[in-house]
Scaffold this motif. Structure first.
Motif, PDB file in Angstrom:
ATOM      1  N   MET A   1      25.666  -6.502  23.687  1.00 52.95           N
ATOM      2  CA  MET A   1      26.889  -6.524  24.485  1.00 52.95           C
ATOM      3  C   MET A   1      27.360  -5.273  24.686  1.00 52.95           C
ATOM      4  O   MET A   1      27.766  -4.795  26.065  1.00 52.95           O
ATOM      5  N   ASN A   2      27.626  -4.527  23.493  1.00 53.35           N
ATOM      6  CA  ASN A   2      28.132  -3.218  23.631  1.00 53.35           C
ATOM      7  C   ASN A   2      27.214  -2.140  24.702  1.00 53.35           C
ATOM      8  O   ASN A   2      27.769  -1.555  25.557  1.00 53.35           O
ATOM      9  N   ARG A   3      26.028  -2.072  24.265  1.00 54.06           N
ATOM     10  CA  ARG A   3      24.932  -1.468  25.216  1.00 54.06           C
ATOM     11  C   ARG A   3      25.056  -1.813  26.963  1.00 54.06           C
ATOM     12  O   ARG A   3      24.873  -1.016  27.594  1.00 54.06           O
ATOM     13  N   TYR A   4      25.148  -3.182  26.940  1.00 55.64           N
ATOM     14  CA  TYR A   4      25.279  -3.736  28.368  1.00 55.64           C
ATOM     15  C   TYR A   4      26.597  -3.176  29.051  1.00 55.64           C
ATOM     16  O   TYR A   4      26.403  -2.653  30.236  1.00 55.64           O
ATOM     17  N   LEU A   5      27.669  -3.051  28.370  1.00 51.61           N
ATOM     18  CA  LEU A   5      28.908  -2.470  28.795  1.00 51.61           C
ATOM     19  C   LEU A   5      28.700  -1.206  29.258  1.00 51.61           C
ATOM     20  O   LEU A   5      29.400  -0.771  29.915  1.00 51.61           O
ATOM     21  N   LYS A   6      28.201  -0.364  28.416  1.00 50.82           N
ATOM     22  CA  LYS A   6      28.039   0.894  28.549  1.00 50.82           C
ATOM     23  C   LYS A   6      27.253   1.265  29.488  1.00 50.82           C
ATOM     24  O   LYS A   6      27.347   1.978  30.438  1.00 50.82           O
ATOM     25  N   LEU A   7      26.057   0.428  29.990  1.00 55.16           N
ATOM     26  CA  LEU A   7      25.302   0.769  30.917  1.00 55.16           C
ATOM     27  C   LEU A   7      26.158   0.483  32.308  1.00 55.16           C
ATOM     28  O   LEU A   7      25.748   1.008  33.576  1.00 55.16           O
ATOM     29  N   VAL A   8      26.924  -0.475  32.212  1.00 51.36           N
ATOM     30  CA  VAL A   8      27.698  -1.084  33.395  1.00 51.36           C
ATOM     31  C   VAL A   8      28.716   0.136  33.796  1.00 51.36           C
ATOM     32  O   VAL A   8      28.887   0.562  34.824  1.00 51.36           O
ATOM     33  N   ASN A   9      29.344   0.589  32.790  1.00 48.62           N
ATOM     34  CA  ASN A   9      30.348   1.948  33.034  1.00 48.62           C
ATOM     35  C   ASN A   9      29.367   3.244  33.477  1.00 48.62           C
ATOM     36  O   ASN A   9      29.971   3.659  34.442  1.00 48.62           O
ATOM     37  N   PHE A  10      28.363   3.094  33.169  1.00 47.16           N
ATOM     38  CA  PHE A  10      27.423   4.149  33.611  1.00 47.16           C
ATOM     39  C   PHE A  10      27.349   4.180  35.025  1.00 47.16           C
ATOM     40  O   PHE A  10      27.137   4.935  35.932  1.00 47.16           O
ATOM     41  N   GLU A  11      26.819   2.914  35.407  1.00 45.00           N
ATOM     42  CA  GLU A  11      26.416   2.719  36.660  1.00 45.00           C
ATOM     43  C   GLU A  11      27.604   2.940  37.695  1.00 45.00           C
ATOM     44  O   GLU A  11      27.434   3.404  38.733  1.00 45.00           O
ATOM     45  N   MET A  12      28.722   2.364  37.483  1.00 43.96           N
ATOM     46  CA  MET A  12      29.901   2.726  38.126  1.00 43.96           C
ATOM     47  C   MET A  12      30.515   4.130  38.156  1.00 43.96           C
ATOM     48  O   MET A  12      30.688   4.587  39.276  1.00 43.96           O
ATOM     49  N   GLY A  13      30.117   4.924  37.202  1.00 44.43           N
ATOM     50  CA  GLY A  13      30.490   6.283  37.104  1.00 44.43           C
ATOM     51  C   GLY A  13      29.604   7.126  38.053  1.00 44.43           C
ATOM     52  O   GLY A  13      30.095   8.064  38.808  1.00 44.43           O
ATOM     53  N   ARG A  14      28.430   6.543  38.371  1.00 42.81           N
ATOM     54  CA  ARG A  14      27.532   7.401  39.298  1.00 42.81           C
ATOM     55  C   ARG A  14      27.839   6.908  40.703  1.00 42.81           C
ATOM     56  O   ARG A  14      27.412   8.025  41.285  1.00 42.81           O
ATOM     57  N   PHE A  15      28.596   5.944  41.061  1.00 47.08           N
ATOM     58  CA  PHE A  15      28.780   5.643  42.195  1.00 47.08           C
ATOM     59  C   PHE A  15      30.058   5.960  42.536  1.00 47.08           C
ATOM     60  O   PHE A  15      30.719   5.873  43.779  1.00 47.08           O
ATOM     61  N   ILE A  16      31.118   6.412  41.525  1.00 38.81           N
ATOM     62  CA  ILE A  16      32.481   6.762  41.906  1.00 38.81           C
ATOM     63  C   ILE A  16      32.990   7.421  43.011  1.00 38.81           C
ATOM     64  O   ILE A  16      33.993   7.285  43.847  1.00 38.81           O
ATOM     65  N   TYR A  91      23.190   0.650  49.004  1.00 38.42           N
ATOM     66  CA  TYR A  91      23.410   0.885  47.532  1.00 38.42           C
ATOM     67  C   TYR A  91      22.467  -0.008  46.507  1.00 38.42           C
ATOM     68  O   TYR A  91      22.138   0.262  45.699  1.00 38.42           O
ATOM     69  N   ILE A  92      22.598  -1.237  47.071  1.00 41.67           N
ATOM     70  CA  ILE A  92      21.460  -2.295  46.293  1.00 41.67           C
ATOM     71  C   ILE A  92      20.340  -1.760  46.225  1.00 41.67           C
ATOM     72  O   ILE A  92      19.625  -1.955  44.900  1.00 41.67           O
ATOM     73  N   PHE A  93      19.848  -1.098  47.131  1.00 43.35           N
ATOM     74  CA  PHE A  93      18.287  -0.492  47.109  1.00 43.35           C
ATOM     75  C   PHE A  93      18.339   0.934  46.288  1.00 43.35           C
ATOM     76  O   PHE A  93      17.770   1.282  45.551  1.00 43.35           O
ATOM     77  N   ALA A 123      23.144  -4.818  34.331  1.00 38.09           N
ATOM     78  CA  ALA A 123      24.140  -3.862  34.240  1.00 38.09           C
ATOM     79  C   ALA A 123      24.277  -3.365  35.813  1.00 38.09           C
ATOM     80  O   ALA A 123      25.426  -3.374  36.482  1.00 38.09           O
ATOM     81  N   LYS A 124      23.057  -3.347  36.349  1.00 37.56           N
ATOM     82  CA  LYS A 124      23.176  -2.771  37.929  1.00 37.56           C
ATOM     83  C   LYS A 124      23.736  -3.763  38.748  1.00 37.56           C
ATOM     84  O   LYS A 124      24.596  -3.474  39.669  1.00 37.56           O
ATOM     85  N   ALA A 125      23.378  -4.995  38.802  1.00 38.83           N
ATOM     86  CA  ALA A 125      23.668  -6.076  39.405  1.00 38.83           C
ATOM     87  C   ALA A 125      25.382  -6.369  39.248  1.00 38.83           C
ATOM     88  O   ALA A 125      26.000  -6.460  40.084  1.00 38.83           O
ATOM     89  N   THR A 126      26.011  -6.292  37.913  1.00 34.98           N
ATOM     90  CA  THR A 126      27.346  -6.416  37.524  1.00 34.98           C
ATOM     91  C   THR A 126      27.967  -5.231  38.411  1.00 34.98           C
ATOM     92  O   THR A 126      29.180  -5.399  38.787  1.00 34.98           O
ATOM     93  N   ALA A 127      27.560  -4.172  38.288  1.00 32.50           N
ATOM     94  CA  ALA A 127      28.038  -2.883  38.907  1.00 32.50           C
ATOM     95  C   ALA A 127      28.476  -3.151  40.470  1.00 32.50           C
ATOM     96  O   ALA A 127      29.410  -2.874  41.048  1.00 32.50           O
ATOM     97  N   ILE A 128      27.303  -3.423  40.908  1.00 30.72           N
ATOM     98  CA  ILE A 128      27.526  -3.871  42.286  1.00 30.72           C
ATOM     99  C   ILE A 128      28.609  -5.104  42.803  1.00 30.72           C
ATOM    100  O   ILE A 128      29.581  -4.821  43.544  1.00 30.72           O
ATOM    101  N   PHE A 129      28.786  -5.908  41.928  1.00 31.68           N
ATOM    102  CA  PHE A 129      29.604  -7.086  42.059  1.00 31.68           C
ATOM    103  C   PHE A 129      31.118  -6.591  41.980  1.00 31.68           C
ATOM    104  O   PHE A 129      31.932  -7.002  42.672  1.00 31.68           O
ATOM    105  N   LEU A 130      30.906  -5.673  40.840  1.00 26.80           N
ATOM    106  CA  LEU A 130      32.550  -5.073  40.500  1.00 26.80           C
ATOM    107  C   LEU A 130      33.147  -4.240  41.741  1.00 26.80           C
ATOM    108  O   LEU A 130      34.160  -4.277  42.056  1.00 26.80           O
ATOM    109  N   MET A 131      32.003  -3.424  42.163  1.00 29.28           N
ATOM    110  CA  MET A 131      32.372  -2.689  43.534  1.00 29.28           C
ATOM    111  C   MET A 131      32.811  -3.709  44.500  1.00 29.28           C
ATOM    112  O   MET A 131      33.715  -3.185  45.227  1.00 29.28           O
ATOM    113  N   VAL A 132      32.205  -4.805  44.811  1.00 27.13           N
ATOM    114  CA  VAL A 132      32.369  -5.498  45.973  1.00 27.13           C
ATOM    115  C   VAL A 132      34.035  -6.131  45.712  1.00 27.13           C
ATOM    116  O   VAL A 132      34.771  -5.982  46.426  1.00 27.13           O
ATOM    117  N   LEU A 133      33.992  -6.542  44.379  1.00 30.89           N
ATOM    118  CA  LEU A 133      35.518  -7.090  43.991  1.00 30.89           C
ATOM    119  C   LEU A 133      36.553  -5.978  44.217  1.00 30.89           C
ATOM    120  O   LEU A 133      37.783  -6.453  44.823  1.00 30.89           O
TER     121      LEU A 133
END
Length: 277
Positions: A1-16, A91-93, A123-133
């Motif tokens: 779970m920790n690695r998954y959350l780090k990946l989500v945070n990483f993907e969010m940071g790349r799009f910030i 960005y999905i692609f 993590a990539k899917a979650t990042a997209i969803f969080l960006m939408v919300l």
């Protein structure tokens, strides 16, 4: 779970950076829209009342009062929202393909991380969803602020103050973004999340089999859509409402869950067994 959350945070940071630019564009364009619409309305009022000597009551009878609904139904509000939607769809692609075609072919390192590759996918899917919300939530904050600005620009006698709920309720596109019940929220955003997973898995087909993968991706996406709308197709063919509305809703939810689960499973399989980096 920790690695998954780090990946989500990483993907969010790349799009910030792009994310903040989208927010800034939305705020600036919509504020300009409020100002332009208010100034245009008051200019018309001044012309009719002070130049053409129309009474205030006659003007209001003919042209009505000014409200945030006038802005909400214009391109000033919807164009930035459409820009955000289109950007996120692209960005999905991009969230996958930039890892393959970027300067350092980052996908090598990403898929060699000491974690299940499914975490990368999710993590990539979650990042997209969080960006939408996030964008939806920020827009909800903008609406009352823009309404307040409009009320400051238009005299009380010429304005009608409407609440955010009324604006959303009477606007077809905004009603999709802001469902009025939890069930509608689950249906709208659940369908969107399902679409993201279908596209992700379609990308996995293309990355796994290249040119053949494009055909497989199209067939897979088409099959997923057909399965999802199958109850409606069946009812149209039979021309008889064999299911009650709640039964149809329940069946669609079940199909949606099955399609999403299948997309995740197939995507994980391709990522683990077939993908070529």
């Amino acid at each position: 779970m920790n690695r998954y959350l780090k990946l989500v945070n990483f993907e969010m940071g790349r799009f910030i950076k792009i994310y903040l630019i989208l927010i800034a564009i939305t705020a600036v364009v919509q504020i300009i829209g409020v100002i332009v619409k208010a100034k245009t309305y008051m200019a018309k009022a001044d012309q009719k009342i002070y130049e053409e000597m129309m009474s205030k009551s006659d003007f209001l009878d003919e042209f009505g009062t000014m409200s945030m609904m006038d802005v909400a139904q214009s391109l000033w509000l919807m164009a930035p929202i459409a820009l955000c939607v289109v950007t996120l769809i692209i960005y999905i692609f991009l969230i996958w393909y930039r890892d393959w075609f970027g300067k350092n072919t980052f996908i090598y390192r990403l898929l060699m991380l000491p974690t299940n590759r499914l975490n990368v996918y999710l993590a990539k899917a979650t990042a997209i969803f969080l960006m939408v919300l996030g964008l939806v939530s920020i827009q909800m904050l903008f609406l009352p602020l823009e309404n307040l600005l409009l009320m400051r620009l238009v005299p009380d006698d010429f304005q009608t103050n409407v609440g955010v709920f009324e604006i959303v309720h009477n606007h077809r596109e905004l009603a999709i973004l802001y469902p009025q019940s939890f069930i509608e929220f689950v249906l709208h955003y659940g369908a969107g999340f399902m679409a993201v997973f279908i596209l992700f898995t379609a990308i996995m087909f293309e990355r796994s089999f290249r040119w053949k993968g494009i055909l497989l991706a199209v067939l897979y996406g088409g099959l997923s859509i057909i399965v999802f709308v199958l109850p409606f197709i069946f009812m149209m063919v039979t021309e008889h409402p064999l299911l009650y509305p709640l039964e149809l809703l329940g069946l669609e939810v079940l199909f949606g869950i099955m399609i999403t689960a299948a997309a995740i499973w197939v995507g994980h399989y391709l990522l683990m067994k077939k993908i070529r980096v």
